[in-house]
Scaffold this active site. Sequence first.
Site, mmCIF file in Angstrom:
data_model
loop_
_atom_site.group_PDB
_atom_site.id
_atom_site.type_symbol
_atom_site.label_atom_id
_atom_site.label_comp_id
_atom_site.label_asym_id
_atom_site.label_seq_id
_atom_site.Cartn_x
_atom_site.Cartn_y
_atom_site.Cartn_z
ATOM 1 N N LYS A 180 -35.036 -9.702 53.520
ATOM 2 C CA LYS A 180 -36.267 -9.175 54.854
ATOM 3 C C LYS A 180 -36.931 -8.830 53.769
ATOM 4 O O LYS A 180 -38.149 -9.763 54.296
ATOM 5 C CB LYS A 180 -36.018 -7.917 55.200
ATOM 6 C CG LYS A 180 -34.586 -8.104 56.478
ATOM 7 C CD LYS A 180 -33.911 -7.028 56.971
ATOM 8 C CE LYS A 180 -34.136 -6.000 56.234
ATOM 9 N NZ LYS A 180 -32.459 -6.098 55.443
ATOM 10 N N ARG A 231 -34.825 0.061 63.250
ATOM 11 C CA ARG A 231 -32.726 0.258 62.237
ATOM 12 C C ARG A 231 -31.597 0.682 63.898
ATOM 13 O O ARG A 231 -30.773 0.979 62.784
ATOM 14 C CB ARG A 231 -32.458 0.550 60.469
ATOM 15 C CG ARG A 231 -32.870 -0.355 60.016
ATOM 16 C CD ARG A 231 -32.058 0.279 58.835
ATOM 17 N NE ARG A 231 -31.161 0.429 57.925
ATOM 18 C CZ ARG A 231 -32.384 -0.674 56.825
ATOM 19 N NH1 ARG A 231 -33.894 -0.890 56.985
ATOM 20 N NH2 ARG A 231 -32.213 -0.735 55.752
ATOM 21 N N ARG A 254 -28.892 -7.944 42.790
ATOM 22 C CA ARG A 254 -30.217 -6.859 42.258
ATOM 23 C C ARG A 254 -29.875 -6.011 41.602
ATOM 24 O O ARG A 254 -30.965 -5.387 40.978
ATOM 25 C CB ARG A 254 -30.533 -7.185 43.697
ATOM 26 C CG ARG A 254 -31.874 -6.715 43.130
ATOM 27 C CD ARG A 254 -32.755 -6.320 44.491
ATOM 28 N NE ARG A 254 -32.120 -5.690 45.392
ATOM 29 C CZ ARG A 254 -32.198 -4.912 46.816
ATOM 30 N NH1 ARG A 254 -32.657 -5.804 48.152
ATOM 31 N NH2 ARG A 254 -31.633 -4.114 47.759
ATOM 32 N N ARG A 272 -32.829 0.281 41.435
ATOM 33 C CA ARG A 272 -31.940 1.139 43.281
ATOM 34 C C ARG A 272 -31.187 2.094 43.270
ATOM 35 O O ARG A 272 -29.813 1.325 42.487
ATOM 36 C CB ARG A 272 -32.548 -0.246 43.908
ATOM 37 C CG ARG A 272 -33.772 -0.073 44.920
ATOM 38 C CD ARG A 272 -34.080 -1.164 45.812
ATOM 39 N NE ARG A 272 -33.224 -0.652 47.122
ATOM 40 C CZ ARG A 272 -33.503 -1.514 48.016
ATOM 41 N NH1 ARG A 272 -33.581 -2.169 48.318
ATOM 42 N NH2 ARG A 272 -31.981 -0.951 49.143
ATOM 43 N N ARG A 305 -23.477 0.830 53.319
ATOM 44 C CA ARG A 305 -24.942 -0.356 54.035
ATOM 45 C C ARG A 305 -24.425 -0.707 54.842
ATOM 46 O O ARG A 305 -25.204 -0.965 56.110
ATOM 47 C CB ARG A 305 -25.981 -0.188 53.102
ATOM 48 C CG ARG A 305 -27.022 0.410 52.194
ATOM 49 C CD ARG A 305 -27.262 0.395 51.084
ATOM 50 N NE ARG A 305 -28.545 -0.965 51.266
ATOM 51 C CZ ARG A 305 -29.005 -1.446 50.004
ATOM 52 N NH1 ARG A 305 -28.307 -1.263 48.847
ATOM 53 N NH2 ARG A 305 -29.315 -2.396 50.156
HETATM 54 P P1 AP5 Z 1 -34.319 -8.684 50.138
HETATM 55 O O1 AP5 Z 1 -35.159 -9.922 50.090
HETATM 56 O O2 AP5 Z 1 -34.042 -8.061 48.948
HETATM 57 O O3 AP5 Z 1 -33.260 -8.547 50.902
HETATM 58 P P2 AP5 Z 1 -33.638 -7.232 52.590
HETATM 59 O O4 AP5 Z 1 -33.157 -7.421 52.813
HETATM 60 O O5 AP5 Z 1 -34.976 -6.763 52.307
HETATM 61 O O6 AP5 Z 1 -32.443 -6.414 51.061
HETATM 62 P P3 AP5 Z 1 -32.530 -5.055 51.308
HETATM 63 O O7 AP5 Z 1 -32.196 -4.274 50.609
HETATM 64 O O8 AP5 Z 1 -34.266 -4.534 50.757
HETATM 65 O O9 AP5 Z 1 -32.580 -4.588 52.319
HETATM 66 P P4 AP5 Z 1 -31.884 -2.925 52.584
HETATM 67 O O10 AP5 Z 1 -32.111 -2.626 53.935
HETATM 68 O O11 AP5 Z 1 -30.278 -2.168 52.832
HETATM 69 O O12 AP5 Z 1 -32.877 -1.800 52.189
HETATM 70 P P5 AP5 Z 1 -33.920 -0.966 52.513
HETATM 71 O O13 AP5 Z 1 -35.474 -1.176 51.249
HETATM 72 O O14 AP5 Z 1 -34.255 -1.681 53.878
HETATM 73 O O15 AP5 Z 1 -33.091 -9.830 48.705
HETATM 74 C C1 AP5 Z 1 -31.596 -9.264 48.070
HETATM 75 C C2 AP5 Z 1 -31.640 -9.898 47.621
HETATM 76 O O16 AP5 Z 1 -30.911 -11.162 47.252
HETATM 77 C C3 AP5 Z 1 -32.976 -9.981 46.101
HETATM 78 O O17 AP5 Z 1 -32.108 -10.187 44.399
HETATM 79 C C4 AP5 Z 1 -33.498 -11.683 45.815
HETATM 80 O O18 AP5 Z 1 -33.898 -12.364 45.062
HETATM 81 C C5 AP5 Z 1 -32.116 -12.180 46.825
HETATM 82 N N1 AP5 Z 1 -32.290 -12.977 47.829
HETATM 83 C C6 AP5 Z 1 -32.865 -13.210 48.521
HETATM 84 N N2 AP5 Z 1 -33.192 -14.372 49.962
HETATM 85 C C7 AP5 Z 1 -32.360 -15.214 48.943
HETATM 86 C C8 AP5 Z 1 -31.595 -16.658 48.753
HETATM 87 N N3 AP5 Z 1 -32.127 -17.432 50.235
HETATM 88 N N4 AP5 Z 1 -30.831 -17.124 48.282
HETATM 89 C C9 AP5 Z 1 -30.330 -16.563 46.988
HETATM 90 N N5 AP5 Z 1 -30.728 -15.426 46.757
HETATM 91 C C10 AP5 Z 1 -31.142 -15.098 47.636
HETATM 92 O O19 AP5 Z 1 -33.741 0.292 53.013
HETATM 93 C C11 AP5 Z 1 -33.139 1.137 51.793
HETATM 94 C C12 AP5 Z 1 -32.386 2.762 52.328
HETATM 95 O O20 AP5 Z 1 -33.776 3.420 52.952
HETATM 96 C C13 AP5 Z 1 -31.593 2.626 53.188
HETATM 97 O O21 AP5 Z 1 -29.798 1.915 53.076
HETATM 98 C C14 AP5 Z 1 -31.453 3.501 54.679
HETATM 99 O O22 AP5 Z 1 -31.517 5.031 53.641
HETATM 100 C C15 AP5 Z 1 -33.227 3.452 54.791
HETATM 101 N N6 AP5 Z 1 -34.536 3.542 55.302
HETATM 102 C C16 AP5 Z 1 -35.005 2.348 55.339
HETATM 103 N N7 AP5 Z 1 -35.909 2.258 56.320
HETATM 104 C C17 AP5 Z 1 -34.986 2.707 57.198
HETATM 105 C C18 AP5 Z 1 -35.166 3.418 58.498
HETATM 106 N N8 AP5 Z 1 -35.436 1.796 59.644
HETATM 107 N N9 AP5 Z 1 -34.095 3.855 59.417
HETATM 108 C C19 AP5 Z 1 -33.336 5.137 58.575
HETATM 109 N N10 AP5 Z 1 -33.552 4.693 57.394
HETATM 110 C C20 AP5 Z 1 -34.162 3.984 56.877
HETATM 111 MG MG MG Z 2 -35.865 -5.431 51.746
#
Ligand code: AP5
Ligand code: MG
Length: 194
Positions: free
Chosen positions: A14, A89, A128, A134, A145
């Site tokens: 994402k 979410r 990552r 992180r 997660r």
């Molecule tokens: P990346 O692009 O970072 O993936 P992502 O989907 O953004 O993954 P996140 O870890 O950010 O997801 P998340 O949903 O757990 O975290 P968030 O920060 O939202 O890619 C991941 C890796 O893969 C990278 O190294 C990239 O280079 C690689 N990659 C990408 N595409 C690729 C491809 N095609 N091929 C190969 N490699 C590839 O949330 C974190 C925490 O915050 C949550 O756990 C929760 O506690 C809280 N939180 C956030 N939002 C909310 C909400 N709305 N409600 C409640 N709690 C929330």
């Molecule tokens: Mg993300």
Amino acid sequence: MFNLVLFGPPGSGKGTQSENIVSNYKLQHISTGDLLRDEVSRHTPLGTEAKKYMDQGMLVPDEVVIGMISSKIDESADARGFIFDGFPRTRPQAEALDKLLEFKHTRIHLVLALDVPEAELVKRLVGRGETSGRSDDNEEVIAKRIKEYHSKTQPVASYYNAHGKLETVTGNHSIAETFKSLTKHINKYLLPVT
Ligand code: AP5
Ligand code: MG
């Protein structure tokens, strides 16, 4: 205005694809994960509360996240549109977002869901974790997660599907190929800024 939700499990790409979409379509990026990590790093009361959940791989309570989103939308009232990354979410978050946008005489036009097999998600996030700093990029928290995603977040896809807004895209190919698949859907609503 064109508003897009980029949906998918942790590690589905994402954040990576949001960067590509923002630079090509000039949408305003709203990532609740980035916003929360910013609050944590500034040691704000909201950040201190959120950290307890984030470190365990649990979702932060809806009211905390919804309040944060509302003020972020207001800050960019003249945007070409928004890309919501990692939000909504839960079903209550999706309903709250619909209400917020309705109040601003707009709506969610499209939800693009990235589909990636679980083994690939874990591989990407562990990879990552070696450089990201992180607190939630380790195998134990990654598993939580993904579990939290299945129990609380996946129902959001059905919510948007029932409204005819959901499109699923394979997120398991290269970053460039995945972006190309996403643009095929976005271009039906909005063309890239050249
Ligand atoms: P990346 O692009 O970072 O993936 P992502 O989907 O953004 O993954 P996140 O870890 O950010 O997801 P998340 O949903 O757990 O975290 P968030 O920060 O939202 O890619 C991941 C890796 O893969 C990278 O190294 C990239 O280079 C690689 N990659 C990408 N595409 C690729 C491809 N095609 N091929 C190969 N490699 C590839 O949330 C974190 C925490 O915050 C949550 O756990 C929760 O506690 C809280 N939180 C956030 N939002 C909310 C909400 N709305 N409600 C409640 N709690 C929330
Ligand atoms: Mg993300």
